[in-house]
Design a protein around this motif. Structure first.
Motif, PDB file in Angstrom:
ATOM      1  N   ASP A  81      39.655 100.989  44.426  1.00 23.03           N
ATOM      2  CA  ASP A  81      40.481 101.791  45.382  1.00 23.03           C
ATOM      3  C   ASP A  81      41.780 100.869  45.874  1.00 23.03           C
ATOM      4  O   ASP A  81      42.012 100.386  47.084  1.00 23.03           O
ATOM      5  CB  ASP A  81      39.616 102.405  46.552  1.00 23.03           C
ATOM      6  CG  ASP A  81      40.537 103.278  47.296  1.00 23.03           C
ATOM      7  OD1 ASP A  81      41.497 103.851  46.745  1.00 23.03           O
ATOM      8  OD2 ASP A  81      40.570 103.507  48.606  1.00 23.03           O
TER       9      ASP A  81
ATOM     10  N   ASN B 270      48.629  99.214  54.293  1.00 26.41           N
ATOM     11  CA  ASN B 270      47.306  98.507  54.526  1.00 26.41           C
ATOM     12  C   ASN B 270      47.325  97.028  54.850  1.00 26.41           C
ATOM     13  O   ASN B 270      46.381  96.189  54.642  1.00 26.41           O
ATOM     14  CB  ASN B 270      46.244  99.024  53.696  1.00 26.41           C
ATOM     15  CG  ASN B 270      45.847 100.314  53.594  1.00 26.41           C
ATOM     16  OD1 ASN B 270      46.051 101.237  54.548  1.00 26.41           O
ATOM     17  ND2 ASN B 270      45.515 100.908  52.469  1.00 26.41           N
TER      18      ASN B 270
ATOM     19  N   TRP C 201      51.252 107.459  46.370  1.00 27.60           N
ATOM     20  CA  TRP C 201      52.146 106.750  47.202  1.00 27.60           C
ATOM     21  C   TRP C 201      52.746 105.508  46.800  1.00 27.60           C
ATOM     22  O   TRP C 201      53.232 104.742  47.574  1.00 27.60           O
ATOM     23  CB  TRP C 201      51.436 106.461  48.686  1.00 27.60           C
ATOM     24  CG  TRP C 201      50.725 107.669  49.428  1.00 27.60           C
ATOM     25  CD1 TRP C 201      49.638 107.977  49.762  1.00 27.60           C
ATOM     26  CD2 TRP C 201      51.474 108.875  49.985  1.00 27.60           C
ATOM     27  NE1 TRP C 201      49.406 109.131  50.178  1.00 27.60           N
ATOM     28  CE2 TRP C 201      50.584 109.778  50.564  1.00 27.60           C
ATOM     29  CE3 TRP C 201      52.829 109.126  49.755  1.00 27.60           C
ATOM     30  CZ2 TRP C 201      50.905 110.906  50.893  1.00 27.60           C
ATOM     31  CZ3 TRP C 201      53.320 110.301  50.348  1.00 27.60           C
ATOM     32  CH2 TRP C 201      52.577 111.427  50.800  1.00 27.60           C
TER      33      TRP C 201
ATOM     34  N   SER D 271      45.392  99.559  47.088  1.00 28.04           N
ATOM     35  CA  SER D 271      46.422 100.086  48.239  1.00 28.04           C
ATOM     36  C   SER D 271      47.627 100.222  47.513  1.00 28.04           C
ATOM     37  O   SER D 271      47.829  99.465  46.774  1.00 28.04           O
ATOM     38  CB  SER D 271      46.401  99.379  49.528  1.00 28.04           C
ATOM     39  OG  SER D 271      45.434  99.198  50.012  1.00 28.04           O
TER      40      SER D 271
ATOM     41  N   ASN E 267      44.649 109.632  44.665  1.00 27.38           N
ATOM     42  CA  ASN E 267      44.178 108.693  45.587  1.00 27.38           C
ATOM     43  C   ASN E 267      45.351 107.934  46.269  1.00 27.38           C
ATOM     44  O   ASN E 267      46.617 108.181  45.951  1.00 27.38           O
ATOM     45  CB  ASN E 267      43.409 107.687  44.722  1.00 27.38           C
ATOM     46  CG  ASN E 267      43.921 107.186  43.531  1.00 27.38           C
ATOM     47  OD1 ASN E 267      44.829 106.741  43.570  1.00 27.38           O
ATOM     48  ND2 ASN E 267      43.135 106.953  42.705  1.00 27.38           N
ATOM     49  N   GLN E 268      45.135 107.015  47.043  1.00 30.17           N
ATOM     50  CA  GLN E 268      46.136 106.462  47.765  1.00 30.17           C
ATOM     51  C   GLN E 268      47.122 105.605  46.843  1.00 30.17           C
ATOM     52  O   GLN E 268      48.621 105.887  46.835  1.00 30.17           O
ATOM     53  CB  GLN E 268      45.581 105.348  48.992  1.00 30.17           C
ATOM     54  CG  GLN E 268      44.651 104.219  48.342  1.00 30.17           C
ATOM     55  CD  GLN E 268      44.348 103.190  49.332  1.00 30.17           C
ATOM     56  OE1 GLN E 268      45.325 102.851  49.982  1.00 30.17           O
ATOM     57  NE2 GLN E 268      43.166 102.935  49.383  1.00 30.17           N
TER      58      GLN E 268
ATOM     59  N   ALA F 113      47.335 103.845  54.440  1.00 27.45           N
ATOM     60  CA  ALA F 113      46.802 105.049  53.454  1.00 27.45           C
ATOM     61  C   ALA F 113      45.576 104.571  52.997  1.00 27.45           C
ATOM     62  O   ALA F 113      44.698 103.975  53.206  1.00 27.45           O
ATOM     63  CB  ALA F 113      47.457 104.956  52.079  1.00 27.45           C
ATOM     64  N   LEU F 114      44.719 105.846  52.755  1.00 29.90           N
ATOM     65  CA  LEU F 114      43.338 105.836  52.279  1.00 29.90           C
ATOM     66  C   LEU F 114      43.166 106.814  51.185  1.00 29.90           C
ATOM     67  O   LEU F 114      44.082 107.738  50.952  1.00 29.90           O
ATOM     68  CB  LEU F 114      42.596 106.334  53.545  1.00 29.90           C
ATOM     69  CG  LEU F 114      42.430 108.120  53.867  1.00 29.90           C
ATOM     70  CD1 LEU F 114      41.297 108.204  54.772  1.00 29.90           C
ATOM     71  CD2 LEU F 114      43.963 108.416  54.697  1.00 29.90           C
ATOM     72  N   THR F 115      42.112 106.941  50.664  1.00 26.77           N
ATOM     73  CA  THR F 115      41.445 107.835  49.670  1.00 26.77           C
ATOM     74  C   THR F 115      40.360 108.246  50.239  1.00 26.77           C
ATOM     75  O   THR F 115      39.237 107.658  50.707  1.00 26.77           O
ATOM     76  CB  THR F 115      40.986 107.140  48.383  1.00 26.77           C
ATOM     77  OG1 THR F 115      42.203 106.502  47.751  1.00 26.77           O
ATOM     78  CG2 THR F 115      40.566 108.106  47.253  1.00 26.77           C
TER      79      THR F 115
ATOM     80  N   VAL G 162      48.459 110.468  53.524  1.00 24.94           N
ATOM     81  CA  VAL G 162      47.284 111.223  53.115  1.00 24.94           C
ATOM     82  C   VAL G 162      47.737 111.965  51.829  1.00 24.94           C
ATOM     83  O   VAL G 162      48.533 112.991  51.773  1.00 24.94           O
ATOM     84  CB  VAL G 162      47.091 112.328  54.198  1.00 24.94           C
ATOM     85  CG1 VAL G 162      45.570 113.097  53.896  1.00 24.94           C
ATOM     86  CG2 VAL G 162      46.970 111.660  55.704  1.00 24.94           C
ATOM     87  N   HIS G 163      47.176 111.586  50.745  1.00 25.39           N
ATOM     88  CA  HIS G 163      47.167 112.173  49.370  1.00 25.39           C
ATOM     89  C   HIS G 163      46.832 113.626  49.152  1.00 25.39           C
ATOM     90  O   HIS G 163      46.102 114.148  50.109  1.00 25.39           O
ATOM     91  CB  HIS G 163      46.653 111.113  48.333  1.00 25.39           C
ATOM     92  CG  HIS G 163      45.184 111.166  48.586  1.00 25.39           C
ATOM     93  ND1 HIS G 163      44.395 112.132  47.955  1.00 25.39           N
ATOM     94  CD2 HIS G 163      44.167 110.310  48.858  1.00 25.39           C
ATOM     95  CE1 HIS G 163      42.955 111.936  48.182  1.00 25.39           C
ATOM     96  NE2 HIS G 163      42.905 111.034  48.788  1.00 25.39           N
TER      97      HIS G 163
END
Length: 310
Positions: free
Chosen positions: A42, A49, A77, A44, A72-73, A93-95, A66-67
């Motif tokens: 995952d 991050n 992004w 970034s 995913n992030q 950012a996150l997934t 927010v994707h």
């Protein structure tokens, strides 16, 4: 169940599956080249991050990206994150919403879980960002599902006290009628086929039916006067060329600053996914996050499709 009724179940379930795959496929096409092996789980996006980032007085609220569904992030992004970081924002950012039971490569993307579950996951991430940065609130920038799902956190999970500004790209507060799937879903429910359709679709993408106009999720979101939460500053960015949010005006929110890209820039042809890689959209995002220093948006020619690499 007789064969004719079962055939109706299968037909509607397969049609609904189209919306999930239609929303999943474009983001995959916009993916950057494969990341190194150590980043495959995952990664970034660039600029995001940095957990040592401390917000500046000019940008006191960290930005949480927010994707959308099937992204995913890193995929969603790669364009926006580094450019916000260059402008002095602390960017995170996150997934979210992964489905470990989905077949590869869908195990690497998010947004597949029920949006209520993803909203709780987002809330935990916001708590982590606030604790790390010492900030009082975050600003949210979301794309597609990421423009809708976070509002469940804001309205129903106590997120309003933690969110200052909320920027939605290609939002869908009234859902989508893509390919008539909302009508098919309603027809199935009227025939008593709702549970059967869910059994066919939900194991892969539990959020997919929640996007359809008239879904229970959207009915609750629009209850009690509409989706807008008091105290949160909303900006919605729409494109007339949105092929997945149908009609695109589903993204309008009462009380928000609603921006249709082509109203100010007729040469911006960005479709649903391409908005996340659009320099015109970026200018609107920056102005929404920092309205005290807003600048006139420069119109640029933008193609309809997202680039294959950013």
């Amino acid at each position: 169940m007789d064969r004719r009724r079962w055939g109706t179940v299968v037909s509607i379930a397969m049609a609904l599956l189209v919306i999930g795959m239609a929303l999943l496929t474009p983001v995959a096409q916009a993916a950057a080249p494969a990341a190194p092996a150590q980043d495959l789980l995952d990664p970034s996006p660039p600029g995001a991050n940095d957990w040592g980032c401390r917000p500046s007085p000019e940008h006191p609220d960290p930005v949480v990206l927010v994707h959308g569904l099937g992204a995913n992030q890193a995929l969603n992004w790669s364009y926006v994150a580094p450019r916000l970081a260059e402008r002095g924002f602390c960017v995170f950012a996150l997934t979210y919403g992964r489905n470990p039971l989905a077949p590869p490569p869908l195990t690497q993307v998010g947004g597949l879980a029920p949006m209520e579950t993803s909203a709780a996951e987002l809330g935990d991430f916001v708590d982590r960002v606030l604790a790390a940065t010492g900030a009082g609130k975050v600003d949210i920038v979301g794309h597609s599902e990421g423009s809708l799902m976070p509002n469940h956190y804001v309205r129903f999970l106590g997120g309003a006290e933690h969110v200052g500004r909320y920027v939605g790209m290609t939002p869908l507060w009234d859902g989508t009628e893509t390919a008539g799937l909302a009508l098919l879903n309603r027809t199935g429910q009227q025939l008593g086929l709702g549970p059967a359709i869910g059994l066919a679709l939900d194991p892969l993408c539990a959020s997919c039916r929640q996007f359809l106009r008239g879904s229970d999720f959207l009915e609750r979101m629009n209850s009690d006067g509409g989706p807008r939460a008091p105290g949160v500053d909303y900006t919605m960015i729409l494109t007339r060329y949105d092929e997945l949010v149908v009609p695109y005006t589903s993204g309008l929110m009462d009380g928000a600053d609603n921006i249709v890209l082509q109203d100010g820039c007729p040469t911006d042809l960005a479709e649903h996914v391409a908005v996340a890689f659009d320099p015109v959209t970026l200018q609107h995002i920056v102005n929404a996050l920092d309205p005290e220093h807003a600048r006139p948006v420069r119109c640029l020619p933008v193609g309809p499709e997202a680039p294959t690499a950013s």
